[in-house]
Scaffold this active site. Structure first.
Site, PDB file in Angstrom:
ATOM      1  N   LYS A  14       0.825  -1.221   0.000  1.00 61.02           N
ATOM      2  CA  LYS A  14       0.000   0.000   0.000  1.00 61.02           C
ATOM      3  C   LYS A  14       0.854   1.264   0.000  1.00 61.02           C
ATOM      4  CE  LYS A  14      -0.958  -0.099   4.766  1.00 61.02           C
ATOM      5  NZ  LYS A  14       0.150   0.744   5.225  1.00 61.02           N
ATOM      6  N   ARG A  89      -5.686   2.785  12.296  1.00 63.39           N
ATOM      7  CA  ARG A  89      -5.348   1.375  12.447  1.00 63.39           C
ATOM      8  C   ARG A  89      -6.080   0.736  13.621  1.00 63.39           C
ATOM      9  NH1 ARG A  89       0.188   1.442   9.821  1.00 63.39           N
ATOM     10  NH2 ARG A  89       1.238  -0.495  10.279  1.00 63.39           N
ATOM     11  N   ARG A 128      11.529  -7.355   1.136  1.00 59.93           N
ATOM     12  CA  ARG A 128      11.740  -5.951   1.504  1.00 59.93           C
ATOM     13  C   ARG A 128      12.834  -5.828   2.567  1.00 59.93           C
ATOM     14  NH1 ARG A 128       6.619  -2.490   3.419  1.00 59.93           N
ATOM     15  NH2 ARG A 128       7.160  -3.257   5.465  1.00 59.93           N
ATOM     16  N   ARG A 134      14.610  -2.578   6.698  1.00 61.22           N
ATOM     17  CA  ARG A 134      13.785  -2.094   7.811  1.00 61.22           C
ATOM     18  C   ARG A 134      13.870  -3.066   8.976  1.00 61.22           C
ATOM     19  NH1 ARG A 134       7.688  -0.283   6.425  1.00 61.22           N
ATOM     20  NH2 ARG A 134       7.301  -1.230   8.463  1.00 61.22           N
ATOM     21  N   ARG A 146       3.183  -8.352  13.597  1.00 59.18           N
ATOM     22  CA  ARG A 146       2.539  -7.230  12.891  1.00 59.18           C
ATOM     23  C   ARG A 146       1.289  -7.699  12.145  1.00 59.18           C
ATOM     24  NH1 ARG A 146       7.374  -5.685   9.630  1.00 59.18           N
ATOM     25  NH2 ARG A 146       6.074  -4.190   8.523  1.00 59.18           N
TER      26      ARG A 146
HETATM   27  P1  AMP Z   1       4.067   0.807   8.673  1.00 61.60           P
HETATM   28  O1  AMP Z   1       5.217   1.461   7.980  1.00 61.60           O
HETATM   29  O2  AMP Z   1       2.756   1.386   8.287  1.00 61.60           O
HETATM   30  O3  AMP Z   1       4.113  -0.694   8.552  1.00 61.60           O
HETATM   31  O4  AMP Z   1       4.235   1.134  10.231  1.00 61.60           O
HETATM   32  C1  AMP Z   1       5.394   0.734  10.947  1.00 61.60           C
HETATM   33  C2  AMP Z   1       5.106   0.736  12.435  1.00 61.60           C
HETATM   34  O5  AMP Z   1       4.753   2.066  12.864  1.00 61.60           O
HETATM   35  C3  AMP Z   1       3.924  -0.123  12.876  1.00 61.60           C
HETATM   36  O6  AMP Z   1       4.289  -1.484  13.067  1.00 61.60           O
HETATM   37  C4  AMP Z   1       3.528   0.552  14.195  1.00 61.60           C
HETATM   38  O7  AMP Z   1       4.442   0.224  15.226  1.00 61.60           O
HETATM   39  C5  AMP Z   1       3.748   2.029  13.856  1.00 61.60           C
HETATM   40  N1  AMP Z   1       2.514   2.648  13.300  1.00 61.60           N
HETATM   41  C6  AMP Z   1       2.327   3.147  12.038  1.00 61.60           C
HETATM   42  N2  AMP Z   1       1.086   3.643  11.883  1.00 61.60           N
HETATM   43  C7  AMP Z   1       0.465   3.458  13.076  1.00 61.60           C
HETATM   44  C8  AMP Z   1      -0.838   3.730  13.549  1.00 61.60           C
HETATM   45  N3  AMP Z   1      -1.781   4.316  12.774  1.00 61.60           N
HETATM   46  N4  AMP Z   1      -1.129   3.398  14.844  1.00 61.60           N
HETATM   47  C9  AMP Z   1      -0.217   2.831  15.650  1.00 61.60           C
HETATM   48  N5  AMP Z   1       1.029   2.527  15.259  1.00 61.60           N
HETATM   49  C10 AMP Z   1       1.383   2.830  13.989  1.00 61.60           C
END
Ligand code: AMP
Length: 188
Positions: A14, A89, A128, A134, A146
């Site tokens: 996404k 989320r 990735r 990452r 996750r």
């Molecule tokens: P992402 O890059 O979207 O996979 O986000 C990486 C990490 O950031 C997630 O595993 C969460 O720890 C944190 N994170 C990102 N967006 C949110 C959100 N809306 N609410 C809570 N934690 C978030």
């Protein structure tokens, strides 16, 4: 304004599609994961608070995320629109978003859900990890956590929008441009 909420499990692609959509429609791309990673790199107060949750693959507390997103929205009210990538989320985040939208007189135009099977997600996240390095992609137990967190906390939010009749589902299998074309088709 064109305001898009974009859902997809970790590894669904996404982020890539949201970036392309933001370019095409000149939208402000709000990737909460990217914003948080920058905060962690810059060792800000928010970054220091968020770091452990992110390393373990858990969600950062709602209050921190909600105020972070509101600041970005409030600073960009003259934009053509927003694409929310990784927010909301949780149910409380979705409710806080509703309140924010009312406050700033903004409406959601589309809610997209990029659907990819779990086995494929794990394969993509492993790729990735090699390409981007990452931290939260490297350890299989963090990746699994996750995906579990996504199923427990974020899937109900998708249902929330589905019940409002706003959800548009895209099958996230194929190459980047094929999937992008499906998204454009569903938006038009
Ligand atoms: P992402 O890059 O979207 O996979 O986000 C990486 C990490 O950031 C997630 O595993 C969460 O720890 C944190 N994170 C990102 N967006 C949110 C959100 N809306 N609410 C809570 N934690 C978030």
């Amino acid at each position: 304004m064109k305001n898009i909420v974009f859902f997809g499990a970790p590894g669904a692609g996404k982020g890539t599609q949201a970036k392309k959509l933001a370019e095409k429609f000149k939208l402000i791309h709000i990737s909460t994961g990217d914003v948080l990673r920058a905060e962690v790199n810059n060792k800000t107060e928010l970054g220091l608070k968020a770091q452990t949750y992110m390393q373990d693959g858990n969600l950062v507390p709602d209050d921190l995320i909600i105020s972070m997103v509101e600041k970005i929205i409030a600073a960009n009210l003259k934009a053509e629109g927003f694409i929310l990538d990784g927010f909301p989320r949780t149910k409380p985040q979705a409710e806080a978003l509703d309140i924010m939208l009312k406050k700033y007189k903004i409406e959601i135009s589309d809610v997209l859900f990029l659907d990819v099977p779990k086995e494929e997600l794990i394969v993509r996240l492993q790729k990735r990890a090699e390409l981007e390095g990452r931290d939260d992609d490297k350890d299989l137990s963090v990746v699994e956590n996750r995906i579990n967190v996504y199923n427990q906390k974020t899937a109900p939010v998708i249902d929330y929008y589905s019940q409002q009749g706003k959800l548009k589902k895209i099958i996230g299998i194929g190459n980047i441009s094929e999937i992008f074309e499906s998204i454009i088709k569903i938006l038009s």
